[in-house]
Scaffold this motif. Structure first.
Motif, PDB file in Angstrom:
ATOM      1  N   SER A   3      55.973  61.349  21.180  1.00 53.89           N
ATOM      2  CA  SER A   3      56.186  62.140  22.386  1.00 53.89           C
ATOM      3  C   SER A   3      55.794  61.307  23.600  1.00 53.89           C
ATOM      4  O   SER A   3      54.928  60.435  23.522  1.00 53.89           O
ATOM      5  CB  SER A   3      55.326  63.411  22.342  1.00 53.89           C
ATOM      6  N   ARG A  45      59.439  60.477  14.154  1.00 52.70           N
ATOM      7  CA  ARG A  45      58.562  61.305  13.317  1.00 52.70           C
ATOM      8  C   ARG A  45      58.870  61.021  11.860  1.00 52.70           C
ATOM      9  O   ARG A  45      60.019  61.138  11.435  1.00 52.70           O
ATOM     10  CB  ARG A  45      58.810  62.801  13.576  1.00 52.70           C
ATOM     11  N   GLU A  48      59.065  62.534   9.198  1.00 54.78           N
ATOM     12  CA  GLU A  48      59.178  63.880   8.631  1.00 54.78           C
ATOM     13  C   GLU A  48      59.533  63.752   7.159  1.00 54.78           C
ATOM     14  O   GLU A  48      60.572  63.219   6.823  1.00 54.78           O
ATOM     15  CB  GLU A  48      60.293  64.669   9.330  1.00 54.78           C
ATOM     16  N   ARG A  86      67.558  70.140  10.061  1.00 51.58           N
ATOM     17  CA  ARG A  86      67.046  70.172  11.433  1.00 51.58           C
ATOM     18  C   ARG A  86      66.169  68.980  11.801  1.00 51.58           C
ATOM     19  O   ARG A  86      65.756  68.851  12.936  1.00 51.58           O
ATOM     20  CB  ARG A  86      66.177  71.430  11.640  1.00 51.58           C
ATOM     21  N   LEU A 105      65.249  64.877  12.010  1.00 51.80           N
ATOM     22  CA  LEU A 105      65.585  63.464  11.995  1.00 51.80           C
ATOM     23  C   LEU A 105      64.280  62.683  12.064  1.00 51.80           C
ATOM     24  O   LEU A 105      63.279  63.191  12.579  1.00 51.80           O
ATOM     25  CB  LEU A 105      66.440  63.108  13.214  1.00 51.80           C
ATOM     26  N   PHE A 118      64.885  60.562  16.797  1.00 50.79           N
ATOM     27  CA  PHE A 118      65.713  61.474  17.586  1.00 50.79           C
ATOM     28  C   PHE A 118      65.412  61.256  19.067  1.00 50.79           C
ATOM     29  O   PHE A 118      64.571  60.439  19.416  1.00 50.79           O
ATOM     30  CB  PHE A 118      65.477  62.936  17.169  1.00 50.79           C
ATOM     31  N   TYR A 131      45.948  69.541  22.548  1.00 51.40           N
ATOM     32  CA  TYR A 131      46.087  69.628  24.017  1.00 51.40           C
ATOM     33  C   TYR A 131      46.555  71.003  24.493  1.00 51.40           C
ATOM     34  O   TYR A 131      46.698  71.234  25.689  1.00 51.40           O
ATOM     35  CB  TYR A 131      47.057  68.541  24.513  1.00 51.40           C
ATOM     36  N   ILE A 182      64.258  74.805  19.517  1.00 51.84           N
ATOM     37  CA  ILE A 182      64.920  73.715  20.255  1.00 51.84           C
ATOM     38  C   ILE A 182      63.996  73.103  21.310  1.00 51.84           C
ATOM     39  O   ILE A 182      64.214  71.984  21.743  1.00 51.84           O
ATOM     40  CB  ILE A 182      66.250  74.170  20.921  1.00 51.84           C
ATOM     41  N   ARG A 200      48.526  72.335  29.682  1.00 53.94           N
ATOM     42  CA  ARG A 200      47.716  71.278  29.062  1.00 53.94           C
ATOM     43  C   ARG A 200      46.246  71.599  29.239  1.00 53.94           C
ATOM     44  O   ARG A 200      45.813  72.001  30.338  1.00 53.94           O
ATOM     45  CB  ARG A 200      48.034  69.926  29.702  1.00 53.94           C
ATOM     46  N   GLY A 213      54.204  71.231  30.582  1.00 54.20           N
ATOM     47  CA  GLY A 213      55.432  70.490  30.286  1.00 54.20           C
ATOM     48  C   GLY A 213      56.008  70.931  28.958  1.00 54.20           C
ATOM     49  O   GLY A 213      55.420  71.751  28.241  1.00 54.20           O
ATOM     50  N   TYR A 214      57.166  70.391  28.662  1.00 55.48           N
ATOM     51  CA  TYR A 214      57.781  70.708  27.372  1.00 55.48           C
ATOM     52  C   TYR A 214      58.720  69.585  26.931  1.00 55.48           C
ATOM     53  O   TYR A 214      59.066  68.704  27.725  1.00 55.48           O
ATOM     54  CB  TYR A 214      58.536  72.039  27.430  1.00 55.48           C
ATOM     55  N   GLY A 215      59.094  69.646  25.676  1.00 53.64           N
ATOM     56  CA  GLY A 215      60.049  68.692  25.124  1.00 53.64           C
ATOM     57  C   GLY A 215      61.213  69.438  24.501  1.00 53.64           C
ATOM     58  O   GLY A 215      61.016  70.432  23.797  1.00 53.64           O
ATOM     59  N   GLY A 264      64.510  69.062  22.046  1.00 55.12           N
ATOM     60  CA  GLY A 264      65.124  68.210  21.018  1.00 55.12           C
ATOM     61  C   GLY A 264      66.610  68.063  21.317  1.00 55.12           C
ATOM     62  O   GLY A 264      67.366  69.012  21.161  1.00 55.12           O
ATOM     63  N   ARG A 292      68.866  68.789  18.462  1.00 59.43           N
ATOM     64  CA  ARG A 292      68.827  70.221  18.106  1.00 59.43           C
ATOM     65  C   ARG A 292      69.760  71.005  19.018  1.00 59.43           C
ATOM     66  O   ARG A 292      70.463  71.902  18.579  1.00 59.43           O
ATOM     67  CB  ARG A 292      67.402  70.758  18.246  1.00 59.43           C
ATOM     68  N   ILE A 301      72.018  68.356  11.590  1.00 58.89           N
ATOM     69  CA  ILE A 301      71.616  67.623  12.795  1.00 58.89           C
ATOM     70  C   ILE A 301      72.040  66.152  12.736  1.00 58.89           C
ATOM     71  O   ILE A 301      72.190  65.504  13.764  1.00 58.89           O
ATOM     72  CB  ILE A 301      70.078  67.764  13.003  1.00 58.89           C
TER      73      ILE A 301
END
Ligand code: 4AD
Ligand code: MG
Length: 433
Positions: A185, A208, A210, A216, A218, A221, A332, A357, A363, A400-402, A404, A407, A418
């Motif tokens: 990240s 990652r 995974e 879903r 990868l 990614f 966090y 997604i 934080r 904040g956010y992430g 995908g 996705r 995916i």
């Protein structure tokens, strides 16, 4: 044909009549004694081309050699023809073959594995061509969304000394005489960036390890992340909703043709464009699952995909779920003041079983709490001293956010897996071509 001006198939169809010069590859071919039908493809479309033996015997003779994926240039007359696959046909009067292709390894009705083994060739398929164009539009939309709203693009290192999203999915890399990890990240570095730039975003490769073989996940990614000083949970979730609606709007504006090729139900996308997306708490999600769907999810357990799918399908639009149990969240994500068992965090769940997604949060500003949670995860808090500095010198609330990227592409295109949302997928079971 040396001095001819070439146009794309799309331009030729727009022209609709008269002489055209095209170049591309053989998508399909059918030969009889009197006619050769070639479906020609280029980056824009496919078109049927017909060569009549009695009118152009020399061209007919040359075209007899053509195989699937042979490269060629043609000149001819275009006209509307209902019987042709895309409504137009070119009567060919000249042909130049650049290469007669060897027998193409991909024929009709292939197993998915063969298609992934031949990904470098399968990229030419109409399906992948359409997905890659939607991907292009989505990536462009993400940049535009943030730039239009005054966010600065900010880059983080890919080689990182520690984890942000749990040690079990880190990829180790030899870094001179040391070990580092590939980025899970952009976030921790973004939290440094906001003290300079205020509102920032990025889209970058993310890794990652995974160990799951789902449709879903990868191993490599692209994540589109944002981070903003002064922002709290209720505001950051609204940014996420606006971003998703903006992306869908751009795809509907620019990619109707591709959505049709992918047989995507555009009515659903229209609905997602106009809808309000609900925000519910984790506790309310459990309530829905346990009372309406006869499930038995105890407080404190993370939602599994089957549960996420039920929640999103319950509302039939993307849903933001907030306040997951602090104990199962990353170090966090801060405990809420009102109820420290709940964290100030959120996921966005997409309907049609696409599930999570987006993931994001406020934080934590509580250094001791974060150190304790890192230790509990087996991490050495010392490695994060630079990160804790950010809480010492003018600390402010921030969030904040992430998102995908693959996705979101999968969902918008309606893909089964995916892996088809990225040109060369990497998973536990796939590292080539
Ligand atoms: O929920 P995640 O793990 O959140 C973070 O990494 C935060 N640090 C982001 C932030 O706050 N800046 O990942 C964010 C999103 C997920 O919601 C999911 O859409 C996607 O990244 N994602 C994956 N996509 C494909 N394959 C994987 N293995 C993924 N892991 C996460
Ligand atoms: Mg997540």
């Amino acid at each position: 044909m040396k001095d001819s001006k070439y146009i794309t198939i799309e331009e030729a169809v727009r022209k609709g009549s008269g002489e055209v010069n095209l170049r591309g590859w053989v998508y399909r071919e059918r030969k009889s004694n009197k006619f050769i039908f070639i479906v020609l493809r280029d980056e824009t479309d496919i078109i049927q081309c017909v060569i009549a033996k009695n009118k152009t015997p020399k061209v007919f003779g040359a075209a007899e050699k053509l195989t699937i994926e042979s490269s060629l240039k043609i000149s001819g007359k275009i006209k509307e023809d209902d019987r042709a696959p895309t409504g137009y046909e070119v009567a060919v009067n000249e042909i130049e073959i650049l290469q007669v292709a060897e027998p193409f390894p991909i024929t009709e009705h292939q197993s998915p594995e063969l298609l992934y083994d031949n990904r470098h060739l399968w990229l030419r398929s109409r399906q992948l061509n359409a997905i890659l164009k939607v991907r292009h539009t989505i990536v462009g939309a993400i940049h535009q969304f943030f730039r239009d709203r005054g966010y600065f693009e900010f880059d983080a290192p890919i080689f990182q000394p520690s984890m942000s999203e749990g040690g079990s999915t880190l990829f180790e890399v030899k870094f001179f005489d040391d070990i580092v990890y590939l980025s899970q990240s952009w976030q921790l570095y973004a939290e440094a960036g906001i003290f300079s730039l205020g509102k920032i975003y990025n889209m970058g490769p993310t890794f990652r390890a995974e160990k799951s073989k789902t449709s879903r996940h990868l191993a490599e990614f692209w994540m589109a992340e944002m981070e903003a000083a002064w922002m709290e949970l209720d505001e950051v979730t609204e940014v996420a909703k606006d971003e998703i609606r903006f992306i869908i709007g751009e795809v509907l504006n620019d990619r109707r043709k591709e959505l049709e090729i992918l047989e995507r139900d555009v009515n659903l996308l229209e609905r997602y464009l106009k809808a309000d997306y609900p925000t519910i708490k984790y506790a309310e999600a459990l309530e829905i699952l346990n009372s309406k769907y006869d499930m038995d999810v105890p407080w404190g357990k993370d939602l599994r995909t089957i549960e996420e799918a039920k929640i999103a399908d319950h509302f039939k639009v993307p849903v933001v779920v907030t306040h997951y149990p602090t104990e199962i969240m990353g170090f966090y994500k801060p405990p809420s003041k009102e109820n420290p068992k709940e964290a100030l965090c959120f996921d966005m769940l997409a309907p049609e079983e696409y599930c999570e997604i987006i993931g994001g949060s406020e934080r934590s500003l509580l250094v001791d709490d974060m150190k304790m949670r890192l230790k509990a995860e087996g991490e050495d808090p010392e490695t994060y001293n630079w990160y804790f500095d950010l809480r010492k010198y003018g600390s402010v609330p921030h969030s904040g956010y992430g998102l995908g990227v693959e996705r979101v592409i999968s969902w918008i295109c309606g893909l089964d897996n995916i892996k088809d949302a990225i040109p060369f997928p990497r998973t536990m079971l796939r590292k080539s071509p």
